[in-house]
Motif scaffolding. Structure first.
Motif, PDB file in Angstrom:
ATOM      1  N   ALA A 114     -66.748  96.083  87.882  1.00 12.25           N
ATOM      2  CA  ALA A 114     -66.372  95.331  86.829  1.00 12.25           C
ATOM      3  C   ALA A 114     -67.535  95.122  85.733  1.00 12.25           C
ATOM      4  O   ALA A 114     -67.378  95.056  84.691  1.00 12.25           O
ATOM      5  CB  ALA A 114     -65.577  94.135  87.030  1.00 12.25           C
ATOM      6  N   PHE A 115     -68.562  94.681  86.258  1.00 15.30           N
ATOM      7  CA  PHE A 115     -69.883  94.239  85.563  1.00 15.30           C
ATOM      8  C   PHE A 115     -71.128  94.960  85.445  1.00 15.30           C
ATOM      9  O   PHE A 115     -72.082  94.694  84.882  1.00 15.30           O
ATOM     10  CB  PHE A 115     -70.127  92.732  85.999  1.00 15.30           C
ATOM     11  CG  PHE A 115     -68.961  91.798  85.825  1.00 15.30           C
ATOM     12  CD1 PHE A 115     -68.918  91.267  84.692  1.00 15.30           C
ATOM     13  CD2 PHE A 115     -68.342  91.215  87.079  1.00 15.30           C
ATOM     14  CE1 PHE A 115     -68.080  90.402  84.366  1.00 15.30           C
ATOM     15  CE2 PHE A 115     -67.417  90.511  86.815  1.00 15.30           C
ATOM     16  CZ  PHE A 115     -67.100  89.981  85.687  1.00 15.30           C
ATOM     17  N   TYR A 116     -70.923  96.397  85.746  1.00 16.76           N
ATOM     18  CA  TYR A 116     -72.091  97.439  85.828  1.00 16.76           C
ATOM     19  C   TYR A 116     -72.342  97.384  84.316  1.00 16.76           C
ATOM     20  O   TYR A 116     -71.447  97.603  83.478  1.00 16.76           O
ATOM     21  CB  TYR A 116     -71.501  98.689  86.158  1.00 16.76           C
ATOM     22  CG  TYR A 116     -72.341  99.830  85.990  1.00 16.76           C
ATOM     23  CD1 TYR A 116     -73.543  99.955  86.875  1.00 16.76           C
ATOM     24  CD2 TYR A 116     -72.196 100.708  84.852  1.00 16.76           C
ATOM     25  CE1 TYR A 116     -74.386 101.030  86.644  1.00 16.76           C
ATOM     26  CE2 TYR A 116     -73.139 101.995  84.545  1.00 16.76           C
ATOM     27  CZ  TYR A 116     -74.295 102.098  85.523  1.00 16.76           C
ATOM     28  OH  TYR A 116     -75.126 103.093  85.248  1.00 16.76           O
ATOM     29  N   ASN A 117     -73.530  97.576  84.012  1.00 15.52           N
ATOM     30  CA  ASN A 117     -73.961  97.659  82.437  1.00 15.52           C
ATOM     31  C   ASN A 117     -73.413  96.459  81.583  1.00 15.52           C
ATOM     32  O   ASN A 117     -73.022  96.841  80.554  1.00 15.52           O
ATOM     33  CB  ASN A 117     -73.716  98.918  81.792  1.00 15.52           C
ATOM     34  CG  ASN A 117     -74.681  99.194  80.927  1.00 15.52           C
ATOM     35  OD1 ASN A 117     -75.378  98.440  80.464  1.00 15.52           O
ATOM     36  ND2 ASN A 117     -73.969 100.086  79.895  1.00 15.52           N
ATOM     37  N   GLN A 118     -73.197  95.176  82.091  1.00 15.62           N
ATOM     38  CA  GLN A 118     -72.563  93.848  81.470  1.00 15.62           C
ATOM     39  C   GLN A 118     -71.087  94.478  80.961  1.00 15.62           C
ATOM     40  O   GLN A 118     -70.568  94.073  79.960  1.00 15.62           O
ATOM     41  CB  GLN A 118     -73.428  93.763  80.263  1.00 15.62           C
ATOM     42  CG  GLN A 118     -74.630  93.019  80.461  1.00 15.62           C
ATOM     43  CD  GLN A 118     -75.906  94.122  80.717  1.00 15.62           C
ATOM     44  OE1 GLN A 118     -76.033  94.097  81.945  1.00 15.62           O
ATOM     45  NE2 GLN A 118     -76.281  94.726  79.749  1.00 15.62           N
ATOM     46  N   GLY A 119     -70.552  95.138  82.099  1.00 15.59           N
ATOM     47  CA  GLY A 119     -68.975  95.509  81.733  1.00 15.59           C
ATOM     48  C   GLY A 119     -69.092  96.794  80.569  1.00 15.59           C
ATOM     49  O   GLY A 119     -67.818  97.017  80.256  1.00 15.59           O
ATOM     50  N   GLN A 120     -70.134  97.310  80.036  1.00 15.96           N
ATOM     51  CA  GLN A 120     -69.967  98.310  79.061  1.00 15.96           C
ATOM     52  C   GLN A 120     -70.032  99.747  79.694  1.00 15.96           C
ATOM     53  O   GLN A 120     -71.002 100.448  79.558  1.00 15.96           O
ATOM     54  CB  GLN A 120     -71.341  98.161  78.197  1.00 15.96           C
ATOM     55  CG  GLN A 120     -71.398  96.574  77.489  1.00 15.96           C
ATOM     56  CD  GLN A 120     -72.556  96.531  76.731  1.00 15.96           C
ATOM     57  OE1 GLN A 120     -72.569  96.365  75.510  1.00 15.96           O
ATOM     58  NE2 GLN A 120     -73.765  96.556  77.369  1.00 15.96           N
ATOM     59  N   SER A 121     -68.924 100.035  80.305  1.00 17.14           N
ATOM     60  CA  SER A 121     -68.924 101.326  81.069  1.00 17.14           C
ATOM     61  C   SER A 121     -67.490 101.795  80.778  1.00 17.14           C
ATOM     62  O   SER A 121     -66.499 100.995  81.001  1.00 17.14           O
ATOM     63  CB  SER A 121     -69.170 100.929  82.494  1.00 17.14           C
ATOM     64  OG  SER A 121     -68.968 102.157  83.242  1.00 17.14           O
ATOM     65  N   CYS A 122     -67.095 103.047  80.748  1.00 10.94           N
ATOM     66  CA  CYS A 122     -65.906 103.592  80.312  1.00 10.94           C
ATOM     67  C   CYS A 122     -65.099 103.295  81.488  1.00 10.94           C
ATOM     68  O   CYS A 122     -63.855 103.175  81.546  1.00 10.94           O
ATOM     69  CB  CYS A 122     -65.909 104.925  79.898  1.00 10.94           C
ATOM     70  SG  CYS A 122     -66.907 106.020  80.992  1.00 10.94           S
ATOM     71  N   THR A 162     -66.911  86.573  82.779  1.00  6.25           N
ATOM     72  CA  THR A 162     -65.830  86.219  82.655  1.00  6.25           C
ATOM     73  C   THR A 162     -64.594  86.629  83.354  1.00  6.25           C
ATOM     74  O   THR A 162     -64.499  87.914  83.486  1.00  6.25           O
ATOM     75  CB  THR A 162     -65.289  86.296  81.129  1.00  6.25           C
ATOM     76  OG1 THR A 162     -66.087  85.642  80.199  1.00  6.25           O
ATOM     77  CG2 THR A 162     -63.806  85.597  80.788  1.00  6.25           C
ATOM     78  N   ILE A 163     -63.907  85.680  84.229  1.00  5.74           N
ATOM     79  CA  ILE A 163     -62.972  86.134  85.029  1.00  5.74           C
ATOM     80  C   ILE A 163     -61.544  85.582  84.431  1.00  5.74           C
ATOM     81  O   ILE A 163     -61.389  84.107  84.217  1.00  5.74           O
ATOM     82  CB  ILE A 163     -62.889  85.782  86.316  1.00  5.74           C
ATOM     83  CG1 ILE A 163     -64.249  86.551  86.901  1.00  5.74           C
ATOM     84  CG2 ILE A 163     -61.752  86.055  87.161  1.00  5.74           C
ATOM     85  CD1 ILE A 163     -64.568  85.927  88.382  1.00  5.74           C
ATOM     86  N   PHE A 164     -60.337  86.401  84.110  1.00  2.00           N
ATOM     87  CA  PHE A 164     -59.235  85.785  83.633  1.00  2.00           C
ATOM     88  C   PHE A 164     -58.392  85.815  84.842  1.00  2.00           C
ATOM     89  O   PHE A 164     -58.277  86.759  85.567  1.00  2.00           O
ATOM     90  CB  PHE A 164     -58.644  86.609  82.649  1.00  2.00           C
ATOM     91  CG  PHE A 164     -59.111  86.412  81.208  1.00  2.00           C
ATOM     92  CD1 PHE A 164     -58.451  85.401  80.474  1.00  2.00           C
ATOM     93  CD2 PHE A 164     -59.890  86.853  80.502  1.00  2.00           C
ATOM     94  CE1 PHE A 164     -58.795  84.759  79.325  1.00  2.00           C
ATOM     95  CE2 PHE A 164     -60.518  86.843  79.283  1.00  2.00           C
ATOM     96  CZ  PHE A 164     -59.858  85.712  78.729  1.00  2.00           C
ATOM     97  N   LEU A 165     -57.310  84.719  85.029  1.00  2.00           N
ATOM     98  CA  LEU A 165     -56.106  84.592  86.117  1.00  2.00           C
ATOM     99  C   LEU A 165     -54.951  84.762  85.274  1.00  2.00           C
ATOM    100  O   LEU A 165     -55.037  84.263  83.884  1.00  2.00           O
ATOM    101  CB  LEU A 165     -56.165  83.566  86.725  1.00  2.00           C
ATOM    102  CG  LEU A 165     -57.745  83.311  87.622  1.00  2.00           C
ATOM    103  CD1 LEU A 165     -57.286  82.103  88.373  1.00  2.00           C
ATOM    104  CD2 LEU A 165     -57.961  84.603  88.635  1.00  2.00           C
ATOM    105  N   ASP A 166     -53.755  84.879  85.886  1.00  2.00           N
ATOM    106  CA  ASP A 166     -52.522  85.040  85.125  1.00  2.00           C
ATOM    107  C   ASP A 166     -52.399  85.787  83.876  1.00  2.00           C
ATOM    108  O   ASP A 166     -51.676  85.690  82.900  1.00  2.00           O
ATOM    109  CB  ASP A 166     -52.056  83.636  84.799  1.00  2.00           C
ATOM    110  CG  ASP A 166     -52.146  82.504  86.082  1.00  2.00           C
ATOM    111  OD1 ASP A 166     -51.921  83.195  87.084  1.00  2.00           O
ATOM    112  OD2 ASP A 166     -52.364  81.345  85.995  1.00  2.00           O
ATOM    113  N   ALA A 167     -53.031  86.893  83.989  1.00  2.00           N
ATOM    114  CA  ALA A 167     -52.924  88.003  82.849  1.00  2.00           C
ATOM    115  C   ALA A 167     -51.803  88.611  82.964  1.00  2.00           C
ATOM    116  O   ALA A 167     -51.349  88.638  84.011  1.00  2.00           O
ATOM    117  CB  ALA A 167     -54.197  88.820  82.634  1.00  2.00           C
TER     118      ALA A 167
END
Length: 475
Positions: free
Chosen positions: A294-302, A373-378
């Motif tokens: 989820a957070f590799y490269n600050q999440g900047q991954s395809c 950032t982690i979202f719940l109930d999405a």
């Protein structure tokens, strides 16, 4: 005249002075672009000036590529020699590994160790792998009749334009740029690195010259997507474009290719990849891999595993451990544009009723840092899943299909779930691991075609069938 980038690195992981020309690389020389030089900004700080190319420079790059094919490359440079040149380039990159990684960390904002192992080392491995293919492209003899000899040839597709994104420039420059160097008769091409991260691609051009590649074999035109990228997509003498980036930009490139000369297009686009954690998973490993995905490269991954589905039996414990693991992550986004885009997505999630469990705010007062950032109930409404049928339906409920992962100790469940998920790459009990010999690409709106491995070769050749009359008579 083109600018000179000079920087003194003095960090615990790398110390050294780097200085090189930041002009366009056309016909083996560094030249000033037709546009104005632009400032390369990293984490809100100007680090250098880079030449801006235009459609005129794309024309010059195509001219140089075509000339190289007719004179010093193509039939004049057999496959085994191209393999030697590629291996020499890989060796030079190995000698400059720390320098290239430091450049990438400065330009992109990622950690040095991540740039070294994830980008530079992967690029070197890729070049060495494809160097082995340079004299192994072959056709087939096809049985027809005794009066006709029929065979196929795999011929180079022509001039190739490669448009590279900003999240892993050294890796992707090599993943996309290597094929034009290896094929029988040799394709000729050029790269357009992202305007946000051009430095490693430019530095590698110096190594291309040092390795001894003939002028014009590889050309690099820096600049913006709406000028250089658009010119590549619509150029009448470019016969293929390979693009990695957003789905929106991919649509525009495909449209321009169709409206110009119906050029061949391969697209590696965005994703919204599901990561499925079953009750019987190794919980500690699942948490570690999910954090990485989820957070590799600050999440900047395809391929980021940004949708995590956790089975109800382990949900609470997984969330607790995952939250602890993610809070320590720090790293900037690539640009203010990306920073603003992510903050807008966070605001949109809040308005749509999703609950922020942790993060969701700016980190610090400088640069482009965002709290993990982690979202719940999405949406979809269920925050957990009960069975395989339920989670497969939710995981496939997206227009994307780039990657997915499954975590379970049950081999049968792992394989059956993997086969039901609509994605080009599937990981079981791991995330985002691959190799230069493994194909990579997406289903649905995540792309067209495959890069990497033997599968990629088909995207860069035209298959010609040759029929030789051995005795047929026309009545």
């Amino acid at each position: 005249m083109p600018s000179i980038f000079t920087h003194e690195f003095n960090t615990p992981v790398y110390k050294g002075k780097v200085s090189f020309n930041t002009g366009l690389f056309i016909n083996g020389q560094f030249v000033d672009g037709s546009g104005r030089n632009y400032h390369r900004v990293s984490n809100d700080k100007v680090i250098t000036s880079v030449s801006e190319g235009t459609s005129k420079d794309v024309d010059l790059a195509v001219d140089a590529a075509e000339k190289a094919f007719e004179t010093t490359w193509g039939l004049n440079c057999p496959g085994n020699k191209r393999g030697l040149l590629l291996n020499k380039l890989a060796s030079l990159m190995e000698e400059h590994t720390d320098e290239l990684a430091a450049l990438e960390a400065l330009d992109n904002g990622k950690a040095f160790n991540l740039a070294r192992s994830g980008d530079v080392t992967t690029a070197i491995d890729c070049i060495r792998y494809f160097a082995g293919w340079t004299d192994k492209i072959s056709g087939r003899v096809i049985e027809t009749t005794e009066e006709r000899f029929t065979y196929t040839r795999h011929e180079p597709i022509g001039v190739v334009g490669q448009i590279i994104p900003w999240n892993s420039p050294p890796q992707l420059s090599c993943l996309l740029g290597r094929l034009h160097l290896l094929l029988r008769q040799a394709i000729r091409s050029f790269l357009k690195p992202s305007e946000f991260t051009p430095l490693t691609a430019i530095r590698m051009c110096h190594l291309v010259n040092e390795a001894g590649f003939p002028p014009g074999v590889l050309n690099v035109v820096t600049g913006y997507g709406n000028t250089v990228g658009s010119a590549i997509s619509s150029h009448m003498r470019i016969h293929k474009v390979a693009f990695t980036g957003s789905t929106l930009a991919g649509r525009k490139i495909m449209e321009a290719a169709a409206k110009s000369n119906l050029k061949n297009v391969t697209l590696e686009l965005g994703g919204k990849s599901p990561n499925i954690i079953f009750n019987d998973a190794d919980l500690e490993q699942a948490v570690n891999w999910a954090r990485f995905g989820a957070f590799y490269n600050q999440g900047q991954s395809c391929v980021a595993g940004s949708r995590i589905f956790v089975q109800e039996g382990i949900y609470d414990e997984f969330l607790k451990r995952f939250t602890e693991k993610t809070r320590s992550i720090k790293g900037p986004q690539i640009s203010k544009i990306q920073y603003d885009r992510i903050m807008n997505y966070i605001d949109s999630g809040k308005k749509d009723g999703a609950k922020i469990h942790t993060g969701g705010e700016r980190h610090g007062n400088e640069g482009y840092f965002i709290q993990p950032t982690i979202f719940l109930d999405a949406k979809p409404d269920m925050r957990i899943f009960k069975d395989e049928e339920d989670v497969v339906r939710q995981a496939n409920d997206t227009v994307y299909g780039l990657a997915a992962a499954v975590f379970t100790k049950d081999v049968t469940r792992a394989i059956t779930t993997a086969h039901k998920l609509k994605a080009g790459s599937l990981w079981v009990n791991c995330y985002s691991v691959s190799g230069p010999n493994v194909p990579f690409g997406g289903f649905k709106q995540s792309g067209i075609g495959r890069e990497m491995g033997e599968y990629a070769l088909n995207n860069y050749t035209e298959v010609k069938a040759v029929h030789v009359n051995l005795g047929m008579k026309m009545m």
